[in-house]
Design a protein around this motif. Structure first.
Motif: not given
Lengths: 135, 135
Positions: A78, A124, A126, B12-13, B23-24, B74-80
């Motif tokens: 992704m 974060g 993304v 998002i992890a 942010f979101w 990774r400190g977070g990001g798109m996970h699945h």
């Protein structure tokens, strides 16, 4: 206040179109709407509509892009999340006012859409793309 | 033939709920529907509806999950990426017949849904979750 209205697409970085379609099309059954060269993004994109959104398979066509580096390092996966907004200039102002770091301070104007990327450091990890569809 | 009907959610992890909502929610303006502990997935999940789909912020609640490892590395990001299907058993059979490697050979049954993960090795590096909503 500008609003996010939907997920426009999830972009998946790929190495090879045929190999990727073996999973996304042949196995999972997603339809291919069309395949497009996008020189401004140094990529070739396969558009797979699903519900009101899309899965986009994005293959780098040069070796010097962030996308090419991503594929070289991770082998694919992704890459970014594209959110549709009703007012992209308003949204960019809103994000700047909240201290969010942007890759594009002003939208890039492309046929049918205006677009800008938010920096992953502010989201974060993304990579968030913003789209406003235009006529 | 079983079909994918929509993107149910992008997960998002995250490390920290408040920081992520900065942010979101605060900057981007997504509404928080609810926050839920999901012990079976060793995580806490923030549900942010957007269009007919959701962004889900997923925070590991233990240190021994794949999600926790992802965040640590990774400190977070798109996970699945979660795709909704009309017939999950049919879809899993269809994928197996095409040689796709599955994490869950049969669906896990949870309140309101049946779910299964496809192995990222068969999906170009993307962790794909399949959902079938149930009554």
């Amino acid at each position: 206040m500008a609003k996010v209205t939907k997920i426009n697409h999830v972009a998946i970085a790929i190495k090879d179109v045929d190999e990727s379609l073996g999973f996304w099309h042949d196995a999972l059954g997603l339809d291919v709407d069309h395949i497009e060269d996008v020189p401004s993004q140094k990529s070739q994109v396969v558009f797979l509509p699903v519900g009101g959104s899309e899965v986009e398979l994005v293959r780098p066509t040069t070796e010097d892009s962030g996308l090419a580096k991503f594929v070289a390092e991770r082998g694919g996966g992704m890459h970014h999340l594209c959110l549709e907004v009703d007012d992209i200039e308003g949204m960019l102002e809103q994000l700047k006012a909240k201290g969010v770091r942007l890759i594009n301070e002003t939208p890039q104007v492309l046929p049918g859409r205006k677009m800008a990327f938010v920096h992953p450091k502010s989201a974060g990890g993304v990579l968030v793309e913003l789209y406003q569809l235009t006529d």
